[in-house]
Design a protein around this motif. Structure first.
Motif, PDB file in Angstrom:
ATOM      1  N   GLN A 751       0.730  -1.439  -0.136  1.00  0.00           N
ATOM      2  CA  GLN A 751      -0.007   0.086   0.119  1.00  0.00           C
ATOM      3  C   GLN A 751       1.033   0.989  -0.183  1.00  0.00           C
ATOM      4  OE1 GLN A 751      -3.517  -0.034  -0.298  1.00  0.00           O
ATOM      5  NE2 GLN A 751      -3.229  -2.504  -0.213  1.00  0.00           N
ATOM      6  N   TRP A 752       0.137   2.386  -0.540  1.00  0.00           N
ATOM      7  CA  TRP A 752       1.065   3.806  -0.421  1.00  0.00           C
ATOM      8  C   TRP A 752       1.437   3.923   0.972  1.00  0.00           C
ATOM      9  CZ3 TRP A 752      -0.971   7.531   2.082  1.00  0.00           C
ATOM     10  CH2 TRP A 752      -2.079   7.626   2.703  1.00  0.00           C
ATOM     11  N   TRP A 753       0.602   3.900   1.907  1.00  0.00           N
ATOM     12  CA  TRP A 753       0.945   4.308   3.331  1.00  0.00           C
ATOM     13  C   TRP A 753       2.080   3.678   3.948  1.00  0.00           C
ATOM     14  CZ3 TRP A 753       0.624   0.681   6.784  1.00  0.00           C
ATOM     15  CH2 TRP A 753      -0.146  -0.501   6.874  1.00  0.00           C
ATOM     16  N   HIS A 754       2.531   2.279   3.263  1.00  0.00           N
ATOM     17  CA  HIS A 754       3.796   1.572   3.834  1.00  0.00           C
ATOM     18  C   HIS A 754       5.105   2.553   3.246  1.00  0.00           C
ATOM     19  CE1 HIS A 754       1.612  -2.114   3.128  1.00  0.00           C
ATOM     20  NE2 HIS A 754       1.714  -2.100   4.628  1.00  0.00           N
ATOM     21  N   PHE A 755       4.863   3.109   2.312  1.00  0.00           N
ATOM     22  CA  PHE A 755       6.030   4.109   1.959  1.00  0.00           C
ATOM     23  C   PHE A 755       5.866   5.415   2.574  1.00  0.00           C
ATOM     24  CE2 PHE A 755       5.140   0.736  -1.093  1.00  0.00           C
ATOM     25  CZ  PHE A 755       6.478   0.247  -1.418  1.00  0.00           C
ATOM     26  N   ALA A 756       4.580   6.133   2.640  1.00  0.00           N
ATOM     27  CA  ALA A 756       4.557   7.209   3.189  1.00  0.00           C
ATOM     28  C   ALA A 756       4.893   7.418   4.651  1.00  0.00           C
ATOM     29  CB  ALA A 756       2.887   7.759   3.076  1.00  0.00           C
ATOM     30  N   LEU A 757       4.608   6.127   5.318  1.00  0.00           N
ATOM     31  CA  LEU A 757       5.031   6.299   6.592  1.00  0.00           C
ATOM     32  C   LEU A 757       6.413   6.151   6.729  1.00  0.00           C
ATOM     33  CD1 LEU A 757       4.235   5.518   9.868  1.00  0.00           C
ATOM     34  CD2 LEU A 757       4.588   2.924   9.226  1.00  0.00           C
ATOM     35  N   ALA A 758       6.987   5.479   5.920  1.00  0.00           N
ATOM     36  CA  ALA A 758       8.552   5.493   5.951  1.00  0.00           C
ATOM     37  C   ALA A 758       9.211   6.815   5.688  1.00  0.00           C
ATOM     38  CB  ALA A 758       9.195   4.302   4.989  1.00  0.00           C
ATOM     39  N   GLY A 759       8.702   7.475   4.726  1.00  0.00           N
ATOM     40  CA  GLY A 759       8.986   8.799   4.567  1.00  0.00           C
ATOM     41  C   GLY A 759       8.807   9.761   5.459  1.00  0.00           C
ATOM     42  N   PHE A 760       7.587   9.923   6.092  1.00  0.00           N
ATOM     43  CA  PHE A 760       7.115  10.779   7.119  1.00  0.00           C
ATOM     44  C   PHE A 760       8.253  10.431   8.633  1.00  0.00           C
ATOM     45  CE2 PHE A 760       5.016  10.802  11.335  1.00  0.00           C
ATOM     46  CZ  PHE A 760       4.733  12.375  11.351  1.00  0.00           C
ATOM     47  N   LEU A 761       8.432   9.060   8.936  1.00  0.00           N
ATOM     48  CA  LEU A 761       9.317   8.668   9.951  1.00  0.00           C
ATOM     49  C   LEU A 761      10.858   9.335   9.498  1.00  0.00           C
ATOM     50  CD1 LEU A 761       7.980   5.275  10.945  1.00  0.00           C
ATOM     51  CD2 LEU A 761       7.895   7.391  12.383  1.00  0.00           C
ATOM     52  N   SER A 762      11.342   9.113   8.485  1.00  0.00           N
ATOM     53  CA  SER A 762      12.557   9.532   8.125  1.00  0.00           C
ATOM     54  C   SER A 762      12.710  11.092   8.342  1.00  0.00           C
ATOM     55  CB  SER A 762      12.938   9.230   6.602  1.00  0.00           C
ATOM     56  OG  SER A 762      11.951   9.715   5.494  1.00  0.00           O
TER      57      SER A 762
END
Length: 788
Positions: A751-762
Motif C-alpha cells: 500500500q502507498w501508506w507503507h511508503f508514506a509512513l517510511a518517508g514521514f518517519l525519516s
C-alpha cells in the motif's frame, strides 16, 4: 613512538568528548548487532552439520505430480531403505527413520515417574549414519531387538534422576500402537544443532510389526537416509533409485531423488520438485543487514572525524612543520580508530553477554559467548575491518592538509569531498527507509496471517490426544464430554489442522472423471460426527454428518475446491468411489488446513476412527478455566495415571509461523538500531555544517537574517538529502518486499501508506537528529566569529 601516539589519542579523546562518546555509542551499537547476527547466522549454518558423514549423508525425497504442480515430500515407502542398501552399488549404508509424530505420542513411566514423550523409530544402523555421543550402551546393538529402547540423557534424569546403572532396566510405554514393556539398551546425548529433536528411540522392526501397512510400496511413512560412496554420481543415483521404485510400484508418475541432508534445513523449500533457497534467504538477508548496520556506524565515525577537522588543522600544521610525515599522521589517525573500535568491541561483548538470554528467548536458540578459535578470528576480522573502514577516510583527509593553510586555519574542501560526505549520509538513510518499509510490510503480513478468516473458528478450541483408555471407551468419553459444563461441542479427528493434513490420496474416482483427472490428489481427514460443527465450518450445500443416518459412516463431505476440481454439478446425492462407494452428502466452504504459504487444495471428510488421533473440544467463551478443569477431571476418570496435556488450536496454528514471527521481531530491533545509528550520522553531518558555516551564519545574522532564516538555510540541505534517499529507497523497498510477499499464497498488497509512513518517519528522524545543532546555529554570537 607508540606511547607518543597513545598520548595524543588520549588527549584528542579528552578534548573532543562529545564526538568520542557519539562514536563510541554508534560503533558499540553497530558491533552489538553484528555480533548477535553473527551468532545467529553461525548457528543457522551449523544446523544438521554435526554428523561425521555429513559430506556423504543424503535424504531420499519424493516428487509427486499434484494438481498441475509437483509436490515434494520426505515420506518414502517403508522398505525403500533396505531395498536400496542391497540393490544400489553407490549406497554404502541406508536407514529408515520415522521422525517424531504426534500420533505416536505416549507416556513413558518408570516407577512413580511418568512423562509424555514423542518417540522416533529407526533402523539398526541409525547410529552409524547419524553421530550421537553415547553415555551408556553399545551403539551397534541398541536397536537390535524390538523390546530395546534408547533414551536421551535428559529423559534418563526425568525418569530416574540419574543416568548411571539404568542400562537393562525396564520402562513402560503407553500408546495405542506400541504399548508395552521395554528394556533400556542405551543412553545418548541429544544434539543441540539437530533440526529434529527426539528423546526416545525405538526399533524400526517394531514399527513394521505394529504398522504392517507401511510395508506396502504404495504407502509412505518413514524418511530414508543414505550414506553414499565418495565417488557416487548424484544424477546416476537418482536415476537408479527411481528405476528401482518404479519396478516396485508400477503405473505411478512419482519420482525419487536425493538431497544432501544438512542442506535441507536451509534449502528445504521446493518449487515444482526443485530445491530453492528456503531459510537461506533470511541468513543472507541478516548477513547483509549486519554489514549495513556496521557500515552505517563506520560512516558516523567518518562524518564526525571530518566534522571536527577544522579544530585539528593547527595540530596537523605544527606536526608537519616539525617534520612529521603523512604516513606517521595516518598511523596516528587509524590508531585512534583502532583504539576506539577496541573499546567499542569490549563494550559490545559485555552488552552481548547481557543481551543473549533475551535474544535466545526471541530466536528460540541456545546461543552463548564462548571464545573458541572461530569466534576469536571473527572478532579480530570484524574489529580490523571496522577500524580500517571507519578510520581510513579521516586518516587520508586529515593527514593531507597543507601545513601553511592548516596553520592559518584555512580548510578548503573540494566538491568531491562534500559529495562523498553527503553520499554517505544518503546511503545511511536509504538503508533506514528500506528497513522501515520492510518492518511495516512484515508486521502487517504477519498480522494478516494471524487474523485472516481461515474458514473455521480456531478460538476457544482445545485439542488433546486420544490415548490410553480413551481409545477403548471413546464413545462413552465423548458423550460425557459433550455434557460437561463449559463444553459447547466435542469431536475427533485423525490428523492436524495446523501445518497440513496427515492423509493424502489419489485413489478417488467419480462419474465423468476425465483422463487428466486420474492423478488428482485429495487431502482428507478421518473424523467423528460433530467435527464440522465443533470447528463451525460453513456448509455450502447439503448437510453435515449425523449419527441419525446410519449410512453416513460411508458418506463423504467435500470442500468447494474439490467439487470445482472434479467438475461435478449438483454434487449432493452423487456417488464417488474411495475404497468403496460413498455418497456426497455435503459441501463445506473452503478452509485453510495448511499454512497461508499454500493455496487451498481439494479436500474431503469421512467418518472413521483410527488408533490415536486428537479430540477437539470447543469451550464456552469466558468460562475457559472452569471448562478445562472439568475436562481434566473427566479425563482423569478414564486415564487415572496419565497427565492431562492439551493445546489451544489457535496456538497450534501460530506455530506454523514461528520462524516468520521471529524474523519480524528481529527486523524491528535491527531496523530501530539502524535508525538510531543513522540519526547519529545525521547529527555528525549537522555538526560539521554548523562548524563550517559558523562565520557565514554570523555574517547573515549581522545583515539581519532572522532565526527562521538560519533554520531554513540549514534544513533545506537536509530535506534535500532525505528526498534523495526516499527517491532511491522506495523502488528498492518495493522490489524487496514484493518478492518476499510472493512466498505467501495469501498475502497483503503493498500500500502507498507503507511508503508514506517510511518517508514521514525519516523526516521526523532527521529533524530529531539535527534539532540540537540548528539550535546551536541559532545561538551563534556574530561578534565572536567575526573577530576570528
Amino acid at each position: 613512538m607508540i606511547g607518543h601516539h597513545l598520548l595524543f589519542i588520549y588527549r584528542n579523546f579528552k578534548r573532543f568528548k562529545i564526538s568520542f562518546f557519539v562514536n563510541l555509542i554508534g560503533l558499540s551499537i553497530g558491533l552489538i548487532c553484528t555480533l548477535l547476527i553473527y551468532f545467529w547466522i553461525r548457528d543457522e549454518l551449523n544446523i544438521d552439520k554435526f554428523n561425521d558423514n555429513d559430506t556423504y549423508l543424503y535424504q531420499v525425497l519424493r516428487n509427486e505430480p499434484l494438481n498441475n504442480t509437483v509436490n515434494t515430500e520426505e515420506y518414502t515407502p517403508g522398505l525403500l531403505a533396505r531395498a536400496l542398501a542391497s540393490s544400489i552399488p553407490e549406497v554404502e549404508r541406508a536407514v529408515a527413520v520415522v521422525p517424531p509424530n504426534i500420533s505416536y505420542k505416549g507416556a513413558l513411566s518408570a516407577g512413580r515417574s511418568k512423562i509424555f514423550t514423542t518417540p522416533q523409530f529407526a533402523d539398526q544402523g541409525f547410529f552409524d549414519v547419524f553421530t550421537y555421543q553415547f553415555i551408556e550402551g553399545d551403539k551397534n546393538s541398541v536397536l537390535l531387538h524390538k523390546s530395546s529402547i534408547s533414551i536421551s540423557e535428559e529423559t534418563g534424569y526425568k525418569l530416574f534422576k540419574t543416568t548411571k546403572n539404568i542400562i537393562g532396566k525396564t520402562i513402560a510405554f503407553e500408546n495405542e500402537y506400541f504399548a508395552g514393556q521395554y528394556i533400556i539398551s542405551g543412553i545418548f546425548k541429544s544434539q543441540p544443532s539437530a533440526s529434529t529433536k527426539f528423546d526416545v528411540l525405538f526399533s524400526y522392526d517394531l514399527f513394521l510389526e505394529k504398522r504392517p501397512e507401511v510395508k506396502e510400496w504404495s504407502n509412505g511413512g518413514p524418511s530414508t537416509f543414505l550414506i553414499l560412496k565418495k565417488d557416487a554420481d548424484i544424477q546416476s543415483v537418482n536415476d537408479k533409485i527411481t528405476e528401482l521404485f518404479l519396478t516396485k510400484r508400477q503405473n505411478t508418475k512419482e519420482t525419487l531423488f536425493v538431497q544432501r541432508f544438512s542442506e535441507r534445513y536451509l534449502y528445504g523449500s521446493y518449487e515444482n520438485g526443485v530445491p530453492i533457497v528456503g531459510r537461506m534467504v533470511y541468513v543472507r538477508l541478516f548477513g547483509v543487514i549486519a554489514l549495513f548496520i556496521l557500515g552505517i556506524a563506520c560512516i558516523n565515525f567518518m562524518n564526525l572525524s571530518t566534522a571536527k577537522a577544522s579544530r585539528r588543522m593547527k595540530e596537523v600544521g605544527i606536526k608537519k612543520v616539525l617534520g612529521a610525515k603523512r604516513g606517521a599522521l595516518m598511523v596516528q589517525y587509524i590508531g585512534e580508530s583502532m583504539l576506539l573500535t577496541g573499546i567499542s568491541l569490549f563494550v559490545a561483548l559485555l552488552a552481548t553477554e547481557l543481551l543473549l538470554p533475551q535474544f535466545n528467548s526471541i530466536t528460540g536458540k541456545s546461543l552463548s559467548l564462548h571464545f573458541d578459535l572461530k569466534l576469536i578470528l571473527a572478532l579480530f576480522s570484524i574489529s580490523l575491518l571496522t577500524s580500517l573502514a571507519a578510520g581510513s577516510y579521516p586518516a587520508f583527509y586529515l593527514s593531507g592538509f597543507n601545513p601553511a593553510n592548516a596553520l592559518k586555519g584555512k580548510l578548503n574542501s573540494t566538491k568531491s569531498e562534500l559529495l562523498i560526505r553527503k553520499g554517505l549520509v544518503v546511503f545511511q538513510f536509504v538503508i533506514s527507509i528500506i528497513l522501515i518499509i520492510s518492518v511495516s510490510v512484515i508486521y502487517n503480513q504477519i498480522k494478516f496471517v494471524k487474523n485472516k478468516n481461515l474458514g473455521y473458528e480456531k478460538d476457544n478450541v482445545i485439542s488433546f490426544a486420544k490415548q490410553g483408555k480413551l481409545d477403548k471407551n471413546f464413545k462413552s468419553f465423548i458423550s460425557q464430554l459433550k455434557s460437561t459444563p463449559g463444553v459447547v461441542n466435542a469431536s475427533y479427528m485423525y490428523g492436524s489442522l495446523a501445518g497440513g493434513i496427515s492423509s493424502r490420496s489419489g485413489g478417488l474416482s467419480w462419474e465423468g472423471q476425465a483422463l487428466d483427472q486420474k492423478n488428482t490428489k485429495f487431502d482428507y481427514l478421518d473424523v467423528d460426527f460433530g467435527l464440522i460443527e465443533t470447528l463451525n465450518l460453513k456448509i455450502e450445500q447439503g448437510r453435515s454428518f449425523s449419527p441419525e443416518f446410519g449410512s453416513d459412516t460411508s458418506a463423504i463431505v467435500f470442500n468447494k475446491a474439490a467439487i470445482k476440481t472434479m467438475g461435478i454439478k449438483d454434487p449432493i446425492g452423487k456417488t464417488v468411489n474411495f475404497y468403496g462407494n460413498r455418497q456426497i452428502i455435503g459441501v463445506v466452504d473452503d478452509f485453510h488446513f495448511e499454512s497461508l504459504f499454500e493455496k487451498v487444495k481439494p479436500f474431503f471428510f469421512k467418518i472413521d476412527y483410527e488408533n490415536g488421533g486428537n479430540i477437539l473440544v470447543r469451550i464456552k467463551s469466558g468460562s475457559e478455566k472452569m471448562a478445562i478443569e472439568n475436562i481434566e477431571k473427566l479425563y482423569k476418570e478414564f486415564n487415572e495415571n496419565l497427565p492431562f496435556e492439551y493445546k489451544f488450536l489457535d496456538d497450534d496454528y501460530q506455530v506454523q509461523y514461528t520462524f516468520e514471527n521471529k524474523i519480524a521481531i528481529l527486523s524491528r530491533y535491527f531496523a530501530g538500531t539502524a535508525i538510531i545509528i543513522s540519526c547519529l550520522g545525521l547529527f555528525g553531518l549537522a555538526a560539521f555544517m554548523v562548524e563550517r558555516r559558523s562565520k557565514e551564519i554570523a555574517i547573515r545574522k549581522t545583515l539581519g537574517c532572522s532565526d527562521l532564516g538560519v533554520i531554513s538555510l540549514l534544513s533545506t540541505f537536509f530535506v534535500r538529502i532525505i528526498f534523495i534517499a526516499i527517491f532511491i529507497a522506495f523502488p528498492i523497498g518495493y522490489l524487496i518486499m514484493g518478492n518476499w510477499l510472493e512466498s505467501f499464497a495469501y498475502r497483503i498488497s503493498l500500500q502507498w501508506w507503507h511508503f508514506a509512513l517510511a518517508g514521514f518517519l525519516s523526516f521526523v528522524m532527521a529533524w530529531t537528529a539535527i534539532a540540537s545543532q540548528i539550535l546551536i546555529a541559532i545561538r551563534i554570537n556574530p561578534v565572536k566569529y567575526l573577530k576570528e
